[in-house]
Write a protein that holds these residues in place. Structure first.
Motif, short mmCIF file in Angstrom:
data_model
loop_
_atom_site.label_atom_id
_atom_site.label_comp_id
_atom_site.label_asym_id
_atom_site.label_seq_id
_atom_site.Cartn_x
_atom_site.Cartn_y
_atom_site.Cartn_z
N UNK A 64 -5.01 4.42 -9.34
CA UNK A 64 -5.26 3.19 -10.08
C UNK A 64 -5.32 1.96 -9.19
N UNK A 65 -5.84 0.86 -9.73
CA UNK A 65 -5.93 -0.39 -8.99
C UNK A 65 -4.54 -0.92 -8.66
N UNK A 66 -4.40 -1.49 -7.47
CA UNK A 66 -3.12 -2.04 -7.03
C UNK A 66 -3.16 -3.56 -7.00
N UNK A 96 0.84 -1.20 0.00
CA UNK A 96 0.00 0.00 0.00
C UNK A 96 0.87 1.25 0.00
N UNK A 97 0.74 2.10 -1.01
CA UNK A 97 1.55 3.33 -1.07
C UNK A 97 0.93 4.43 -0.22
N UNK A 98 1.66 5.49 0.08
CA UNK A 98 1.07 6.67 0.75
C UNK A 98 -0.10 7.19 -0.08
N UNK A 122 6.12 3.43 -11.98
CA UNK A 122 5.65 2.48 -12.98
C UNK A 122 4.74 1.44 -12.35
N UNK A 123 5.08 1.00 -11.15
CA UNK A 123 4.30 -0.02 -10.45
C UNK A 123 2.90 0.50 -10.11
N UNK A 124 2.79 1.79 -9.78
CA UNK A 124 1.49 2.38 -9.43
C UNK A 124 0.51 2.31 -10.59
N UNK A 125 1.01 2.19 -11.79
CA UNK A 125 0.16 2.16 -12.98
C UNK A 125 0.11 0.76 -13.61
#
Length: 230
Positions: free
Chosen positions: A42-44, A30-32, A127-130
């Motif tokens: 976006x979906x994680x 889970x990112x900030x 890049x991972x967030x997208x």
């Protein structure tokens, strides 16, 4: 020789494929909240399996039970082989087990058991967030093509015929990142997508020593391995 997936991808997308393999990533932490919002919220995680797929699994459950039985028999066969093995075969089996333990220890030591380097501000984190915004499918077909790294997948998660529905969902030029096999001495299924700022994402291939691993073995990365610390 090119696989059927390689030929289909080349035909559908009109690219020259140097090597490719189906890959997955680990669970995205889970990112900030502000970082996530800045990347478009976006979906994680990948999409859930569709109800049709669940129904198919239920209908094919007898085949799943048969497969389980075959795997159990295969496991028993391996135990029997070890029990009946000669002294020389015992030595070989012990050497293989020791090799696997060393490989697994190296995976942890190099951080290849993690999803990414942990820096959300880095190129890999962004890049991972997208990742699942490009496609909700749980896998990516990662391809090396004329210096580029291409990620292909169906636009949405599918249960069947993923190869015939996939399209390129992301492209990374050679001057932005490269794929690395940090464990070429072992048969392994780990690859590192290493960005030029030092950040990275770990990819797990569907098969051990995929065609990408073999390609990288023939064309090794010509720089020193950077630290994997976040």
């Amino acid at each position: 020789m090119a696989s059927s997936t390689d030929r289909m991808l080349q035909s559908r997308l009109g690219i020259k494929l140097d090597a490719g393999a189906w890959c997955v990533i680990g669970k995205i932490p889970k990112p900030p909240s502000d970082v996530h919002a800045g990347a478009g919220d976006g979906s994680l995680r990948p999409a859930f399996i569709r109800p049709l797929r669940v129904l198919t699994l239920v209908l094919t459950s007898p085949f799943v039970l048969i497969l389980g039985l075959l795997l159990l028999l295969a496991s028993g066969e391996e135990v029997l082989k070890k029990w009946l093995a000669t002294g020389e075969e015992h030595e070989r089996l012990r050497a293989e087990e020791l090799d696997a333990k060393r490989r697994d220890a190296s995976i942890v030591e190099l951080g290849l058991n993690q999803t990414f380097d942990g820096n959300w501000s880095g190129a890999a984190g962004q890049f991972l967030l997208r990742w699942y915004g490009h496609s909700s499918h749980h896998q990516r077909f990662v391809a090396l093509s004329e210096g580029r790294i291409l990620l292909a997948a169906p636009p949405k998660r599918v249960s069947f015929r993923a190869e015939s529905r996939m399209k390129v969902v992301a492209e990374i030029p050679a001057d932005e990142a490269e794929l690395e096999d940090l464990l070429p001495q072992y048969e392994n299924n780990k690859l590192r997508l290493h960005f030029k700022d030092g950040s990275w994402i770990v990819l797990t291939t569907e098969e051990m020593r995929s065609t990408i691993h073999k390609h990288l073995l023939r064309h090794p990365v010509s720089h020193e391995t950077k630290s994997t610390e976040p």
